[in-house]
Design a protein around this motif. Structure first.
Motif, PDB file in Angstrom:
ATOM      1  N   THR A 183       0.834  -1.205   0.000  1.00 22.10           N
ATOM      2  CA  THR A 183       0.000   0.000   0.000  1.00 22.10           C
ATOM      3  C   THR A 183       0.870   1.256   0.000  1.00 22.10           C
ATOM      4  OG1 THR A 183      -0.159  -0.187   2.418  1.00 22.10           O
ATOM      5  CG2 THR A 183      -1.979  -1.082   1.112  1.00 22.10           C
ATOM      6  N   LEU A 184       0.439   2.254  -0.758  1.00 20.17           N
ATOM      7  CA  LEU A 184       1.137   3.534  -0.860  1.00 20.17           C
ATOM      8  C   LEU A 184       0.216   4.642  -0.369  1.00 20.17           C
ATOM      9  CD1 LEU A 184       2.611   3.234  -4.497  1.00 20.17           C
ATOM     10  CD2 LEU A 184       3.575   2.351  -2.358  1.00 20.17           C
ATOM     11  N   GLY A 185       0.702   5.437   0.575  1.00 16.14           N
ATOM     12  CA  GLY A 185      -0.074   6.570   1.076  1.00 16.14           C
ATOM     13  C   GLY A 185       0.344   7.844   0.363  1.00 16.14           C
ATOM     14  N   LEU A 236      -2.862   5.709  11.475  1.00 13.82           N
ATOM     15  CA  LEU A 236      -2.047   5.158  12.562  1.00 13.82           C
ATOM     16  C   LEU A 236      -2.925   4.641  13.690  1.00 13.82           C
ATOM     17  CD1 LEU A 236       0.844   7.777  12.740  1.00 13.82           C
ATOM     18  CD2 LEU A 236       1.172   5.297  12.598  1.00 13.82           C
ATOM     19  N   ALA A 237      -3.947   5.404  14.011  1.00 10.50           N
ATOM     20  CA  ALA A 237      -4.830   5.023  15.123  1.00 10.50           C
ATOM     21  C   ALA A 237      -5.580   3.735  14.846  1.00 10.50           C
ATOM     22  CB  ALA A 237      -5.816   6.156  15.402  1.00 10.50           C
ATOM     23  N   THR A 238      -5.878   3.485  13.577  1.00  6.14           N
ATOM     24  CA  THR A 238      -6.648   2.284  13.213  1.00  6.14           C
ATOM     25  C   THR A 238      -5.762   1.140  12.744  1.00  6.14           C
ATOM     26  OG1 THR A 238      -6.953   3.111  10.942  1.00  6.14           O
ATOM     27  CG2 THR A 238      -8.651   3.673  12.563  1.00  6.14           C
ATOM     28  N   GLY A 239      -4.454   1.339  12.797  1.00 12.04           N
ATOM     29  CA  GLY A 239      -3.539   0.289  12.366  1.00 12.04           C
ATOM     30  C   GLY A 239      -3.473   0.125  10.869  1.00 12.04           C
ATOM     31  N   GLY A 240      -3.893   1.148  10.138  1.00 13.65           N
ATOM     32  CA  GLY A 240      -3.938   1.039   8.677  1.00 13.65           C
ATOM     33  C   GLY A 240      -2.929   1.898   7.954  1.00 13.65           C
ATOM     34  N   LEU A 241      -1.816   2.254   8.618  1.00 15.78           N
ATOM     35  CA  LEU A 241      -0.807   3.061   7.960  1.00 15.78           C
ATOM     36  C   LEU A 241      -0.236   2.299   6.768  1.00 15.78           C
ATOM     37  CD1 LEU A 241       0.775   5.785   8.252  1.00 15.78           C
ATOM     38  CD2 LEU A 241       2.586   4.442   9.339  1.00 15.78           C
ATOM     39  N   PRO A 242      -0.190   2.926   5.577  1.00 16.95           N
ATOM     40  CA  PRO A 242       0.340   2.243   4.385  1.00 16.95           C
ATOM     41  C   PRO A 242       1.782   1.801   4.560  1.00 16.95           C
ATOM     42  CG  PRO A 242      -0.912   4.200   3.762  1.00 16.95           C
ATOM     43  CD  PRO A 242      -0.753   4.251   5.252  1.00 16.95           C
TER      44      PRO A 242
END
Length: 435
Positions: free
Chosen positions: A47-49, A93-99
């Motif tokens: 995944t790319l943010g 970050l809070a949801t654990g979904g950082l790319p």
């Protein structure tokens, strides 16, 4: 420290202010990094943010998705568009979904340090035997300086250039000679005075110099002391820069401050600005290539005491997430866009390469038909100014110094008074958000 408030503010301001960096055949990929693993590989999604203003969907496909899948068929690229609401770095970050890989501009890089988004790349570079000497060493040093670390936490993949764009129609209309490469700000202002006129119901502006923080960066002038975290605009150097910008806007008829996108729109769409000092605006100019092409560019104006020095390097940087479960694959995605093949393709399309080989400058813009006959090499007539640590409050400081110039012009404020007010406001902001 009240991290959520300060970091959110910096990211929001930086996104609005510093957004944007602006095919053909490429040479064989000469990247000497480790070859793709042999044998069957399990499918992996990276995944790319990325902010929408950084890369279009077409560019992501061209520079990331297609090259990665060609080299690593088992990899899939998934893009998460970063915003300042639902998909902010904070929320992810809070949801654990950082790319796996996140994109940030180099001037506000420190903001990601506070969020815990950075990782020292030293060990993974060694693991993959990646040759850093291919990259422009000065740009890598700037990444370290901007982050106040002696190690790399990310790779730049594109660097902005700066130039002086000019409308040849306006110059021809008033019989003024075109700008030359190597001009100083004083020489540029002299030309602007000749071109600031009202005719046929149209007010022509001689020069839009863009935000005042850009000439400050040419002189390597920091706005915040990285040790004391105090605003330090109250210096003779900053006073001289602000006074110079006030003089530009004090040219009768040129008193409309149009920093960033506003000036670009007036230059390209309204075509009532004779000269625009700015970054890579080739994408916008390409959009109207069928309607208007009578423009060119010269080298960015300089200070006599800093000949050949442009603004501080403004790059987009890829960060490997410390939370990634696929760090090796993510690293391979990052290095793929740094291959000779992809970087040359980007250069052909008018994007500044971060590799040191001069061929990337020589080939710059070769696939852009609307650039034929233009002074393309003006983009490389200046070198980036020496970098200075901008601190995590850089976005706020840059935004406020830009707004300050608007207030100076609108209210005809004394520069000394304006600077004192600026320092007070910035110091108050830092005190409230650094606790």
């Amino acid at each position: 420290m009240n991290k959520s408030v300060s970091v959110i503010s910096v990211f929001a301001l930086a996104a609005a202010m510093l957004a944007g960096c602006g095919g053909g055949s490429g040479s064989p990929d000469k990247q000497p990094a480790a070859a793709p693993p042999q044998g069957k590989q399990d499918p992996v999604t990276i995944t790319l943010g990325i902010r929408a203003s950084y890369l279009t969907d077409t560019e992501i496909k061209r520079y990331f998705t297609d090259p990665v899948q060609k080299k690593y068929p088992y990899m899939t690229i998934e893009v998460i568009r970063i915003d300042d609401k639902t998909n902010s770095f904070q929320n992810l970050l809070a949801t654990g979904g950082l790319p796996d890989v996140n994109f940030i501009d180099s001037l506000t890089l420190q903001s990601t340090k506070l969020l815990g988004m950075q990782q020292d790349l030293t060990e993974i570079v060694k693991k993959h035997n990646y040759d850093l000497t291919r990259l422009n060493a000065d740009l890598l040093d700037i990444v370290k300086t901007n982050n106040q670390t002696d190690f790399l936490v990310g790779f730049p993949y594109v660097v902005q250039f700066n130039a002086l764009y000019y409308n040849k129609d306006i110059f021809d209309k008033f019989g003024v000679a075109y700008p030359k490469d190597g001009m100083t700000w004083a020489e540029t202002i002299d030309i602007a005075k000749k071109l600031t006129r009202s005719e046929g119901g149209i007010q022509y502006r001689g020069l839009e110099p863009d935000s005042v923080f850009r000439p400050g960066s040419q002189l390597s002038l920091p706005l915040i002391d990285p040790k004391t975290y105090k605003s330090i605009a109250d210096t003779d150097s900053w006073r001289n820069v602000l006074q110079l910008w006030k003089d530009i806007y004090s040219i009768p008829g040129n008193n409309k401050v149009q920093a960033f996108a506003s000036g670009v729109n007036s230059f390209i769409k309204d075509q009532n600005i004779a000269m625009l000092a700015g970054l890579n605006n080739l994408g916008r100019l390409e959009e109207i290539k069928d309607k208007w092409t009578n423009w060119d560019m010269g080298s960015y104006p300089v200070f006599p005491e800093k000949p050949g020095i442009g603004t501080q390097a403004d790059m987009h940087v890829m960060l490997l997430s410390p939370n990634s479960k696929n760090k090796d694959a993510a690293f391979q995605v990052m290095t793929t866009v740094l291959s000779d093949e992809v970087q040359l393709d980007m250069a052909h399309m008018g994007k500044g390469s971060v590799l040191k080989d001069k061929k990337f400058q020589d080939e710059f813009g070769k696939n852009l038909d609307f650039m034929k006959g233009k002074n393309i090499q003006a983009a490389f007539k200046t070198k980036p100014a020496k970098a200075y640590p901008p601190t995590e409050f850089a976005g706020y400081a840059f935004s406020e110094i830009t707004a300050l110039m608007g207030n100076i012009v609108k209210n005809n404020m004394d520069v000394n008074t304006a600077i004192r007010q600026y320092d007070e406001k910035v110091n108050k902001y830092i005190e409230q958000n650094r606790k």
